[in-house]
Design a protein around this motif. Structure first.
Motif, PDB file in Angstrom:
ATOM      1  N   ILE A   1       8.456   7.475   7.484  1.00  0.00           N
ATOM      2  CA  ILE A   1       8.766   6.035   7.494  1.00  0.00           C
ATOM      3  C   ILE A   1       7.482   5.226   7.339  1.00  0.00           C
ATOM      4  CG2 ILE A   1       9.654   4.129   8.895  1.00  0.00           C
ATOM      5  CD1 ILE A   1      11.561   6.159  10.207  1.00  0.00           C
ATOM      6  N   GLN A   2       6.460   5.617   8.084  1.00  0.00           N
ATOM      7  CA  GLN A   2       5.181   4.907   8.027  1.00  0.00           C
ATOM      8  C   GLN A   2       4.527   5.044   6.657  1.00  0.00           C
ATOM      9  OE1 GLN A   2       3.409   6.923  11.384  1.00  0.00           O
ATOM     10  NE2 GLN A   2       3.837   5.229  12.790  1.00  0.00           N
ATOM     11  N   GLN A   3       4.653   6.217   6.037  1.00  0.00           N
ATOM     12  CA  GLN A   3       4.079   6.426   4.715  1.00  0.00           C
ATOM     13  C   GLN A   3       4.731   5.514   3.681  1.00  0.00           C
ATOM     14  OE1 GLN A   3       1.449   8.160   3.756  1.00  0.00           O
ATOM     15  NE2 GLN A   3       1.761   7.576   1.604  1.00  0.00           N
TER      16      GLN A   3
ATOM     17  N   GLU B   1      11.044   8.580  25.082  1.00  0.00           N
ATOM     18  CA  GLU B   1       9.590   8.607  24.871  1.00  0.00           C
ATOM     19  C   GLU B   1       9.212   7.888  23.578  1.00  0.00           C
ATOM     20  OE1 GLU B   1       7.631  12.401  25.264  1.00  0.00           O
ATOM     21  OE2 GLU B   1       9.191  13.131  26.629  1.00  0.00           O
ATOM     22  N   PHE B   2       9.927   8.204  22.500  1.00  0.00           N
ATOM     23  CA  PHE B   2       9.597   7.597  21.203  1.00  0.00           C
ATOM     24  C   PHE B   2      10.059   6.138  21.132  1.00  0.00           C
ATOM     25  CE2 PHE B   2       9.232  12.084  20.087  1.00  0.00           C
ATOM     26  CZ  PHE B   2       8.080  12.069  19.329  1.00  0.00           C
ATOM     27  N   PHE B   3      11.060   5.796  21.884  1.00  0.00           N
ATOM     28  CA  PHE B   3      11.506   4.401  21.979  1.00  0.00           C
ATOM     29  C   PHE B   3      10.362   3.527  22.479  1.00  0.00           C
ATOM     30  CE2 PHE B   3      13.936   1.159  24.618  1.00  0.00           C
ATOM     31  CZ  PHE B   3      14.326   0.387  23.542  1.00  0.00           C
ATOM     32  N   LEU B   4       9.562   4.077  23.384  1.00  0.00           N
ATOM     33  CA  LEU B   4       8.450   3.336  23.980  1.00  0.00           C
ATOM     34  C   LEU B   4       7.160   3.447  23.179  1.00  0.00           C
ATOM     35  CD1 LEU B   4       9.021   4.307  27.740  1.00  0.00           C
ATOM     36  CD2 LEU B   4       9.620   2.150  26.621  1.00  0.00           C
ATOM     37  N   SER B   5       7.046   4.483  22.336  1.00  0.00           N
ATOM     38  CA  SER B   5       5.748   4.748  21.692  1.00  0.00           C
ATOM     39  C   SER B   5       5.737   4.609  20.177  1.00  0.00           C
ATOM     40  CB  SER B   5       5.290   6.171  22.051  1.00  0.00           C
ATOM     41  OG  SER B   5       6.168   7.147  21.507  1.00  0.00           O
ATOM     42  N   SER B   6       6.889   4.338  19.561  1.00  0.00           N
ATOM     43  CA  SER B   6       6.964   4.364  18.091  1.00  0.00           C
ATOM     44  C   SER B   6       6.873   2.985  17.447  1.00  0.00           C
ATOM     45  CB  SER B   6       8.266   5.043  17.648  1.00  0.00           C
ATOM     46  OG  SER B   6       9.390   4.277  18.059  1.00  0.00           O
ATOM     47  N   ASP B   7       6.496   1.984  18.214  1.00  0.00           N
ATOM     48  CA  ASP B   7       6.358   0.627  17.688  1.00  0.00           C
ATOM     49  C   ASP B   7       7.658   0.131  17.047  1.00  0.00           C
ATOM     50  OD1 ASP B   7       4.986  -1.749  17.187  1.00  0.00           O
ATOM     51  OD2 ASP B   7       4.266  -1.070  15.225  1.00  0.00           O
ATOM     52  N   GLY B   8       8.771   0.404  17.734  1.00  0.00           N
ATOM     53  CA  GLY B   8      10.049  -0.123  17.288  1.00  0.00           C
ATOM     54  C   GLY B   8      10.760   0.678  16.221  1.00  0.00           C
ATOM     55  N   LEU B   9      10.230   1.842  15.835  1.00  0.00           N
ATOM     56  CA  LEU B   9      10.870   2.627  14.780  1.00  0.00           C
ATOM     57  C   LEU B   9      12.042   3.444  15.318  1.00  0.00           C
ATOM     58  CD1 LEU B   9       7.845   3.843  12.616  1.00  0.00           C
ATOM     59  CD2 LEU B   9       9.316   1.844  12.312  1.00  0.00           C
ATOM     60  N   VAL B  10      11.901   4.016  16.502  1.00  0.00           N
ATOM     61  CA  VAL B  10      13.016   4.717  17.147  1.00  0.00           C
ATOM     62  C   VAL B  10      13.755   3.708  18.017  1.00  0.00           C
ATOM     63  CG1 VAL B  10      13.682   6.513  18.795  1.00  0.00           C
ATOM     64  CG2 VAL B  10      11.884   6.965  17.105  1.00  0.00           C
ATOM     65  N   ILE B  11      15.017   3.461  17.676  1.00  0.00           N
ATOM     66  CA  ILE B  11      15.718   2.351  18.332  1.00  0.00           C
ATOM     67  C   ILE B  11      17.043   2.738  18.969  1.00  0.00           C
ATOM     68  CG2 ILE B  11      14.708   0.493  16.952  1.00  0.00           C
ATOM     69  CD1 ILE B  11      17.117   0.657  15.109  1.00  0.00           C
ATOM     70  N   GLY B  12      17.494   3.968  18.753  1.00  0.00           N
ATOM     71  CA  GLY B  12      18.810   4.271  19.300  1.00  0.00           C
ATOM     72  C   GLY B  12      19.175   5.731  19.280  1.00  0.00           C
TER      73      GLY B  12
END
Length: 372
Positions: A123-125, A159-170
């Protein structure tokens, strides 16, 4: 699709909210994966359901098992996710919520954590390459794996909800609907809800799941996936419909994404659930007999908030442009009605309000003059 219609539906800005990563792998990407692993002796016909073909649900899930053999390393996942994102963008999708169950593969050293990290990296790429699409990720619970794995999946998603800068949302709940029962997953789903993760749950995909659906609607989810057998015309129950269509909810009760529809008597329907509908998937998977009998008609004429989706564009050999055209031609929707259907989908995304506003501005900029 003819050229003139093709242009309209391709250029139509779209929102895709129900797309399984491994089910969205295109013919071209499958070809690259097959070349990498010739020892598997996998052919294209084993990974997709072509035009005019149908499969049972069980046969559909067998197709996924084949694809999983091809996608079993970080390198594979990165390529697949990058290709899928770019293909959706090329199809006019401006906002995409991908979903996938994190898997581990001993042979390649793949872990569930690295699985999610690799999807995020893809996604970031794409963002770095300025691909014109906003992508978010839903971590999927496969109902076949039971309650313990479900809870572990939620903990990983938190964990990723808190660390992925909004990319993992649900969280997505999916998998073979004929296996297991939703009651075993309630604790995990409730924990996810309490953590702030959004919930999209596959509900009523097959008949005779009334008790499970009733139970899961009580959580409540933020969106419903498929909901094929919810309503009476498909063997569901009026009680389930009444639960989806909440009347006269006291304003003191707070739900996310509430919208309303005026009634003739001055009262309001208050909608707290939104449905992701995947026409070709349901027809090819034989849960719906034909396009004309799809439950889109039932919910659309009721005014219920719905979003047209692909489910698995690779497996079912479709794309979102084709799905919108199929809806329009089958149910007699004007192009302006199609535009509104696409635009309204923005309200049901899981990303923050600021993202919704950015998307709405993009739709305003792209809106044909005759629809203004």
């Amino acid at each position: 699709m003819d050229n003139e219609a093709d242009t309209f539906y391709r250029e139509l800005p779209k929102v895709e909210l129900h797309a399984h990563l491994n089910g969205s792998v295109s013919f071209q990407t499958i070809e690259k994966l097959i070349r990498r692993k010739p020892q598997l002796n996998i052919e294209h016909s084993m990974t997709a359901i072509g035009k005019g073909q149908r499969r049972t649900l069980d046969e559909c899930f067998q197709v996924f098992k084949v694809i999983h053999q091809l996608v079993d390393s970080e390198e594979d996942i990165f390529m697949v996710a990058t290709d899928v994102i770019k293909e959706f963008a090329a199809d006019g999708v401006k906002y995409l919520e991908l979903r996938s169950t994190p898997r581990e593969e001993t042979a390649t050293g793949l872990t569930k954590r690295r699985y999610i990290e690799t999807v995020i990296k893809a996604i970031q790429q794409c963002k770095k390459e300025r691909v014109d699409i906003d992508v978010r990720f839903l971590v999927a619970i496969d109902r076949r794996n039971g309650s313990q794995v479900a809870m572990e999946t939620v903990q990983l998603a938190e964990e990723f909800f808190l660390s992925s800068d909004g990319l993992v949302i649900g969280i997505d709940l999916s998998g073979d609907p004929t296996v297991g029962h939703g009651r075993d997953l309630l604790s995990a789903l409730q924990r996810a809800k309490n953590s702030g993760l959004k919930l999209s749950l596959h509900l009523s995909e097959v008949p005779s799941q009334h008790d499970e659906t009733d139970l899961l609607l009580d959580i409540p989810p933020d969106r419903i996936g498929h909901g094929t057998f919810l309503h009476p015309e498909m063997g569901g129950s009026q009680g389930l419909v009444d639960k989806v269509v909440q009347k006269n909810i006291p304003l003191g009760r707070t739900y996310f994404n509430i919208s309303s529809l005026p009634l003739d008597n001055g009262q309001l329907f208050l909608w707290i659930f939104f449905s992701e509908l995947c026409l070709t998937s349901n027809v090819k998977g034989q849960t719906v007999q034909c396009y004309a009998e799809h439950h889109f008609k039932y919910w659309y004429h009721m005014g219920h908030p719905i979003v047209i989706c692909t489910d698995d564009k690779g497996v079912f050999a479709t794309d979102l442009s084709q799905e919108y055209k199929m809806v329009a031609t089958t149910f007699g929707l004007s192009r302006e009605a199609v535009w509104k259907l696409s635009q309204q989908a923005i309200d049901y995304i899981f990303a923050p309000v600021s993202v919704k506003e950015q998307l709405k501005q993009k739709w305003r900029n792209l809106q044909p003059q005759e629809f203004k």
